[in-house]
Scaffold this active site. Structure first.
Site, PDB file in Angstrom:
ATOM      1  N   HIS A 172       1.779   4.455  -2.950  1.00 22.86           N
ATOM      2  CA  HIS A 172       1.896   5.904  -2.764  1.00 22.86           C
ATOM      3  C   HIS A 172       3.258   6.387  -3.259  1.00 22.86           C
ATOM      4  O   HIS A 172       3.356   7.381  -3.976  1.00 22.86           O
ATOM      5  CB  HIS A 172       1.758   6.279  -1.284  1.00 22.86           C
ATOM      6  CG  HIS A 172       0.386   6.146  -0.723  1.00 22.86           C
ATOM      7  ND1 HIS A 172      -0.693   6.849  -1.196  1.00 22.86           N
ATOM      8  CD2 HIS A 172      -0.085   5.394   0.315  1.00 22.86           C
ATOM      9  CE1 HIS A 172      -1.769   6.540  -0.488  1.00 22.86           C
ATOM     10  NE2 HIS A 172      -1.420   5.648   0.430  1.00 22.86           N
ATOM     11  N   HIS A 218       0.838  -1.198   0.000  1.00 24.03           N
ATOM     12  CA  HIS A 218       0.000   0.000   0.000  1.00 24.03           C
ATOM     13  C   HIS A 218       0.877   1.255   0.000  1.00 24.03           C
ATOM     14  O   HIS A 218       0.673   2.170  -0.812  1.00 24.03           O
ATOM     15  CB  HIS A 218      -0.907  -0.027   1.240  1.00 24.03           C
ATOM     16  CG  HIS A 218      -1.788   1.165   1.382  1.00 24.03           C
ATOM     17  ND1 HIS A 218      -3.115   1.141   1.046  1.00 24.03           N
ATOM     18  CD2 HIS A 218      -1.532   2.415   1.825  1.00 24.03           C
ATOM     19  CE1 HIS A 218      -3.639   2.332   1.277  1.00 24.03           C
ATOM     20  NE2 HIS A 218      -2.692   3.126   1.753  1.00 24.03           N
ATOM     21  N   GLU A 219       1.851   1.296   0.895  1.00 29.28           N
ATOM     22  CA  GLU A 219       2.710   2.471   0.991  1.00 29.28           C
ATOM     23  C   GLU A 219       3.611   2.610  -0.236  1.00 29.28           C
ATOM     24  O   GLU A 219       3.906   3.728  -0.671  1.00 29.28           O
ATOM     25  CB  GLU A 219       3.542   2.425   2.274  1.00 29.28           C
ATOM     26  CG  GLU A 219       2.727   2.394   3.556  1.00 29.28           C
ATOM     27  CD  GLU A 219       1.676   3.488   3.657  1.00 29.28           C
ATOM     28  OE1 GLU A 219       1.907   4.609   3.171  1.00 29.28           O
ATOM     29  OE2 GLU A 219       0.609   3.219   4.238  1.00 29.28           O
TER      30      GLU A 219
END
Length: 151
Positions: free
Chosen positions: A71, A67-68
């Site tokens: 980003h 998820h990170e």
């Protein structure tokens, strides 16, 4: 697991799932409470919550790292990196990351009660506030009267 092993894990996941290198730092931040991790826009570093690794294991940690990294890579490329953006949702689905992390079981939430009670001298309206109000500066919203601390 320490920060060096975490750094190696994040670099491996970045190459394996994204095909791109992770050139910044990944570390555990003990101050994170309710979130699994965060991507820092200015430094491009990733901070992760160690409690998720302790409570839910490696699979949850890998999902948070993916998820990170979504980003991270989208922000570096100048594409839509926010949760609302189509690019972010599509890349997250493609790599198999989690949109939300599993909640922790023993997180204590702070419940703020009303600490300050003020009363208008004219119309007797009560105002409940969490923070102190400067009674010399603020007045009643209904009649414009002076506010006093209620007993």
């Amino acid at each position: 697991m320490d920060n060096l092993k975490l750094q190696k894990l994040v670099e491996d996941i970045s190459i394996t799932f994204f095909g791109k290198p992770f050139k910044h730092y990944a570390l555990f931040n003990p101050r994170l409470r309710t979130t699994g991790g965060r991507y820092l826009l200015k430094s491009h570093n990733i901070e992760l919550n160690y409690k998720y690794f302790e409570e839910h294991g490696m699979t949850e940690l890998i999902a948070i790292i993916k998820h990170e990294l979504c980003h991270y890579h989208l922000h570096i490329e100048g594409r839509g990196y926010q949760h609302k953006d189509y690019d972010f949702k599509a890349l997250l689905k493609q790599v198999g990351g989690s949109r939300f992390c599993t909640p922790l079981k023993n997180v204590k939430t702070k419940r703020v009660t009303v600490l300050h009670l003020y009363e208008c001298t004219n119309c007797k309206t009560l105002y409940k506030r969490k923070r102190k109000v400067d009674t010399t500066r603020y007045v009643c919203g209904k009649c414009g009267g002076k506010l006093n601390k209620a007993k």
